[in-house]
Design a protein around this motif. Structure first.
Motif, PDB file in Angstrom:
ATOM      1  N   GLN A 166     -19.840 -23.044  13.751  1.00  0.00           N
ATOM      2  CA  GLN A 166     -19.501 -22.024  14.733  1.00  0.00           C
ATOM      3  C   GLN A 166     -18.977 -20.765  14.039  1.00  0.00           C
ATOM      4  O   GLN A 166     -18.412 -20.824  12.945  1.00  0.00           O
ATOM      5  N   ALA A 167     -19.169 -19.621  14.727  1.00  0.00           N
ATOM      6  CA  ALA A 167     -18.637 -18.347  14.218  1.00  0.00           C
ATOM      7  C   ALA A 167     -17.109 -18.392  14.275  1.00  0.00           C
ATOM      8  O   ALA A 167     -16.533 -18.997  15.178  1.00  0.00           O
ATOM      9  N   PRO A 168     -16.454 -17.751  13.313  1.00  0.00           N
ATOM     10  CA  PRO A 168     -17.001 -16.978  12.190  1.00  0.00           C
ATOM     11  C   PRO A 168     -17.253 -17.816  10.939  1.00  0.00           C
ATOM     12  O   PRO A 168     -17.704 -17.304   9.927  1.00  0.00           O
ATOM     13  N   HIS A 209      -7.937 -19.725  11.220  1.00  0.00           N
ATOM     14  CA  HIS A 209      -8.014 -21.128  11.639  1.00  0.00           C
ATOM     15  C   HIS A 209      -6.618 -21.692  11.909  1.00  0.00           C
ATOM     16  O   HIS A 209      -6.406 -22.391  12.911  1.00  0.00           O
ATOM     17  N   GLN A 212      -5.042 -20.471  15.158  1.00  0.00           N
ATOM     18  CA  GLN A 212      -5.702 -20.920  16.382  1.00  0.00           C
ATOM     19  C   GLN A 212      -5.576 -22.425  16.622  1.00  0.00           C
ATOM     20  O   GLN A 212      -6.086 -22.932  17.616  1.00  0.00           O
ATOM     21  N   THR A 248     -16.597 -11.733  16.296  1.00  0.00           N
ATOM     22  CA  THR A 248     -17.677 -12.716  16.377  1.00  0.00           C
ATOM     23  C   THR A 248     -17.348 -13.819  17.375  1.00  0.00           C
ATOM     24  O   THR A 248     -18.254 -14.517  17.850  1.00  0.00           O
ATOM     25  N   GLN A 249     -16.056 -13.990  17.678  1.00  0.00           N
ATOM     26  CA  GLN A 249     -15.643 -14.990  18.671  1.00  0.00           C
ATOM     27  C   GLN A 249     -15.441 -14.376  20.050  1.00  0.00           C
ATOM     28  O   GLN A 249     -14.992 -15.057  20.973  1.00  0.00           O
ATOM     29  N   ASN A 250     -15.753 -13.066  20.143  1.00  0.00           N
ATOM     30  CA  ASN A 250     -15.555 -12.348  21.410  1.00  0.00           C
ATOM     31  C   ASN A 250     -14.109 -12.466  21.901  1.00  0.00           C
ATOM     32  O   ASN A 250     -13.850 -12.645  23.091  1.00  0.00           O
ATOM     33  N   GLN A 251     -13.188 -12.382  20.976  1.00  0.00           N
ATOM     34  CA  GLN A 251     -11.770 -12.453  21.314  1.00  0.00           C
ATOM     35  C   GLN A 251     -11.093 -11.160  20.920  1.00  0.00           C
ATOM     36  O   GLN A 251     -11.566 -10.422  20.050  1.00  0.00           O
TER      37      GLN A 251
END
Length: 620
Positions: A166-168, A209, A212, A248-251
């Motif tokens: 998964q991205a990123p 990482h 999160q 890239t995670q649209n966050q």
């Protein structure tokens, strides 16, 4: 007529074999031990002088049966031996004892047991086979070895791995994924790679990482670097990488307050004024769970030992750096030794190193990439050819330009190429209307030199640049301080939060424009630290820097000046590589081929016991 010990030592000083401090040390050791034998004091002088050359110890076996002028460095570098009398010339040609005689003297002479012994015997010098240390430097090595073993052997709860599909995280190279995995699974990991290989990007992936993960809630993260410039750069690079990853995670971007703040190591440990000690040590460890240290190749032996001793129990450590760059200015080559040991089968550190090899900044076809790889490989002719061919391209297209020095004379002050380069390089900087804008453009250009003094040392080069820029409208470099003056702090001043290598700019105070202040980068890209001029600590001009001082920095373009064959002793392969790779886009070189070739052939070596002990584990 027999000479007394002090007469012999003073004759050594007159022959420029030893300096005033060496003479004082020998005199003190003679009183302490009662010896009148100069060859019994010679090992101590070699250890002392070796320390000033970056060595952890003096190898007496290597120095045995050698002329004194070949093994003692004297008191000054501009010494002319031809000016000495025949008597002093003869003194310089005297030889040290054979290794067998020296060893017997150190083992059997009663006075030797007072000066030289094992570490636990509390002698001022520690002798291990033929390695002679100043005691405190052997102590630093033992501290690093013990802490490294503890880090490697103490189990730690592995943190959850990211989903690399998964991205990123799916954009990471395989080596970057491996480095990230090691940092999550172990207490000690090392990430090594050249410029642009993704060290900071890997670090950003680790930080993202951790921030999160629910299991990482409350994790105390700290980021450090040896100098203020390096700390500022890694902080900004980390922020940009994190922002890119979040997109890239649209966050939304992570709150700045949640990001690890970058400190100089001295500031992190808590420098104490006029003291070699720190607030944080083994008895008062840092309050953190993960320490990430960038530009680790710049960390000297004492500082690395003190930083490791301040790590709390169960904290993780990640070291990042480039083992091909210059070693620390002070004694040791700690990062290089750790990397070599980690790459050695059977070493205590085996398995903790990840090497990143693919450079996005300097891809295989780039001129700086090609030339720097040739320099690392020791191929001066190929590196010179690459730069020469590139410089024949149109100026706008060339990534490097070579201005070959064919004779001993170099007149940069009247060199039109250099004049134009300086004016263009500092144009946006001088046009800046705010200190923030000026500090951003301070990294547009720099001139680098290996020397501090001399015709093209950093002091003279700074003056040449000021003279060139003084012809531009609005720039008036008069007096001790002037607007748009770049300065670098040259002394640690913890009470002001300023440390050796921190760079700032003299600029009109926005709150009172008729008053000049000094501005330094703040804790985030938008903040500044303002200091009144009367409070400014020891500093120097920073329009030109020594290559050593540039380490940990990046510039859009740079000029490197390597004048005269007389400088060849100061040059090394690591110096060229470090200077060249400070540039992000264009590199300009003033040098003769002879000087360039000698530099590439001169690979820096330092006496250090770390690698030997980490790989072989002998008794201390």
């Amino acid at each position: 007529m027999n000479m007394t010990l002090m007469e012999i030592l003073k004759s050594w000083q007159q022959a420029n074999l030893i300096g005033h401090l060496d003479l004082a040390l020998a005199s003190t050791l003679s009183r302490m031990s009662g010896t009148t034998e100069p060859m019994l004091l010679l090992p101590a002088l070699l250890a002392q002088q070796g320390m000033s050359q970056g060595n952890s110890y003096a190898d007496l076996k290597e120095r045995a049966n050698m002329q004194l002028d070949k093994i003692l460095q004297g008191s000054r570098h501009d010494f002319d031996a031809e000016e000495l009398s025949n008597e002093l010339q003869a003194i310089r040609q005297q030889r040290s004892p054979s290794w067998e005689d020296w060893r017997d003297m150190l083992q059997k002479e009663p006075a030797a047991s007072i000066l030289y012994g094992k570490y636990e015997e509390q002698c001022p010098f520690v002798l291990i086979e033929s390695r002679l240390y100043i005691r405190r430097f052997r102590g630093y090595e033992l501290d690093i070895i013990a802490k490294s073993k503890q880090l490697m052997n103490t189990g730690v709860c592995a943190l959850p791995s990211p989903d690399f599909s998964q991205a990123p995280y799916n954009s990471l190279e395989e080596e970057q994924k491996a480095a990230l995995q090691k940092a999550l699974e172990s207490r000690f990991s090392i990430i090594s790679g050249g410029p642009g290989t993704g060290k900071t990007h890997t670090l950003a992936a680790l930080v993202l990482h951790l921030l999160q993960q629910p299991e990482s809630a409350g994790q105390r993260l700290a980021l450090a670097a040896p100098t203020g410039k390096a700390a500022t750069r890694v902080q900004e690079s980390l922020r940009k990488s994190l922002e890119s990853m979040m997109q890239t995670q649209n966050q939304n971007s992570i709150e700045a307050d949640s990001l690890p703040k970058a400190y100089t190591i001295h500031r992190l440990l808590g420098s104490l004024p006029n003291s070699p000690y720190f607030k944080h040590d083994a008895d008062n460890p840092l309050e953190l769970d993960l320490l990430m240290v960038d530009e680790a190749s710049m960390i000297d032996l004492p500082l690395m030992a003190k930083m490791l001793n301040a790590l709390p129990e169960n904290a993780r450590l990640v070291l990042l750096g480039d083992a091909s760059q210059l070693a620390s200015v002070e004694p040791g080559r700690v990062y290089g030794d750790l990397c070599r040991a980690a790459d050695k089968q059977g070493s205590v550190l085996q398995g903790c190193l990840t090497e990143l090899v693919r450079s996005r900044r300097f891809p295989p076809e780039s001129v700086i990439g090609k030339a720097s790889r040739a320099i690392k490989a020791g191929d001066a002719e190929l590196a010179w050819q690459v730069i020469s061919e590139e410089s024949r391209k149109p100026a706008a297209e060339a990534g490097a330009r070579l201005f070959e020095i064919s004779g001993p004379e170099l007149d940069l002050a009247n060199d039109r190429n250099f004049q134009e380069l300086v004016k263009q390089g500092y144009a946006k900087f001088l046009a800046a209307k705010t200190p923030q804008e000026a500090l951003r453009h301070a990294a547009d250009f720099i001139a680098l030199t290996p020397r501090r003094s001399g015709p093209y040392g950093v002091k003279k080069l700074n003056q040449i640049i000021l003279d060139i820029l003084s012809g531009l409208e609005g720039f008036n470099p008069q007096g001790s301080f002037f607007s748009h003056q770049l300065i670098m702090i040259s002394k640690n001043t913890p009470e002001l939060g300023l440390f050796n290598g921190d760079c700032g700019i003299v600029f009109p105070d926005p709150e009172q424009e008729d008053r000049l202040c000094v501005f330094f980068p703040g804790d985030n890209p938008e903040s500044l630290k303002k200091l009144p001029l009367p409070r400014l600590p020891e500093h120097e001009l920073a329009f030109a820097l020594t290559i050593h001082k540039s380490q940990g920095s990046e510039f859009e373009q740079l000029a490197m000046i390597l004048p005269g064959s007389s400088d060849s002793a100061l040059l090394s392969r690591e110096l060229l590589y470090t200077g060249m790779t400070r540039s992000k886009t264009k590199f300009f070189l003033w040098s003769s081929f002879d000087n360039f070739q000698k530099a590439v052939a001169n690979q820096t070596t330092r006496n250090s016991g770390l690698y030997l002990d980490l790989c072989e584990n002998p008794d201390p």
